[in-house]
Design a protein around this motif. Structure first.
Motif, PDB file in Angstrom:
ATOM      1  N   SER A  90       0.837  -1.214   0.000  1.00 24.04           N
ATOM      2  CA  SER A  90       0.000   0.000   0.000  1.00 24.04           C
ATOM      3  C   SER A  90       0.865   1.254   0.000  1.00 24.04           C
ATOM      4  O   SER A  90       0.552   2.228  -0.690  1.00 24.04           O
ATOM      5  N   ASN A  91       1.933   1.249   0.777  1.00 20.06           N
ATOM      6  CA  ASN A  91       2.837   2.393   0.837  1.00 20.06           C
ATOM      7  C   ASN A  91       3.461   2.665  -0.528  1.00 20.06           C
ATOM      8  O   ASN A  91       3.554   3.824  -0.960  1.00 20.06           O
ATOM      9  N   ASP A  92       3.874   1.605  -1.224  1.00 18.83           N
ATOM     10  CA  ASP A  92       4.438   1.780  -2.571  1.00 18.83           C
ATOM     11  C   ASP A  92       3.406   2.351  -3.536  1.00 18.83           C
ATOM     12  O   ASP A  92       3.725   3.214  -4.355  1.00 18.83           O
ATOM     13  N   LYS A  95       2.998   6.038  -2.854  1.00 15.84           N
ATOM     14  CA  LYS A  95       4.142   6.791  -3.382  1.00 15.84           C
ATOM     15  C   LYS A  95       4.035   6.973  -4.886  1.00 15.84           C
ATOM     16  O   LYS A  95       4.288   8.058  -5.412  1.00 15.84           O
TER      17      LYS A  95
END
Length: 108
Positions: A90-92, A95
């Motif tokens: 999810s973080n990727d 970003k």
């Protein structure tokens, strides 16, 4: 002991009591749980984070904690390992989405 820690300002130092209170309610506790219960859970969470951090510091490069070190430490707990992998994905994605918005902003 837990009453003393709460009155001593640990909540102001770490700032997790509010989130813990909401999580407790989300998992079925009273909307206003006992302050001692919040302090106990906060203490358990802080101790766990400290343990994992110290173990991770001793694994990889000295003085640095890598994501891979944390993943290695929790590899035997499928729920934690799966959740961490999910959050990393999810973080990727977030970003990449932000980067796309920034590129669009400069095109116009």
């Amino acid at each position: 002991w837990y009453q003393r820690r709460v009155r001593g300002g640990i909540n102001a130092e770490y700032g997790m009591s509010r989130e813990i209170k909401f999580m407790m309610y989300g998992f079925g506790d009273d909307p206003c749980p006992y302050t001692q219960s919040i302090a106990l859970i906060e203490d358990i969470v802080i101790n766990y984070i400290n343990e994992i951090s110290h173990q991770a510091l001793n694994m990889g490069k000295k003085g640095k904690i890598a994501v891979e070190d944390i993943l290695h430490l929790i590899r035997n707990d499928p729920k934690k390992h799966g959740r961490v992998k999910e959050l990393l994905i999810s973080n990727d994605e977030i970003k990449k989405a932000r980067k796309g918005f920034e590129e669009d902003k400069y095109r116009y």
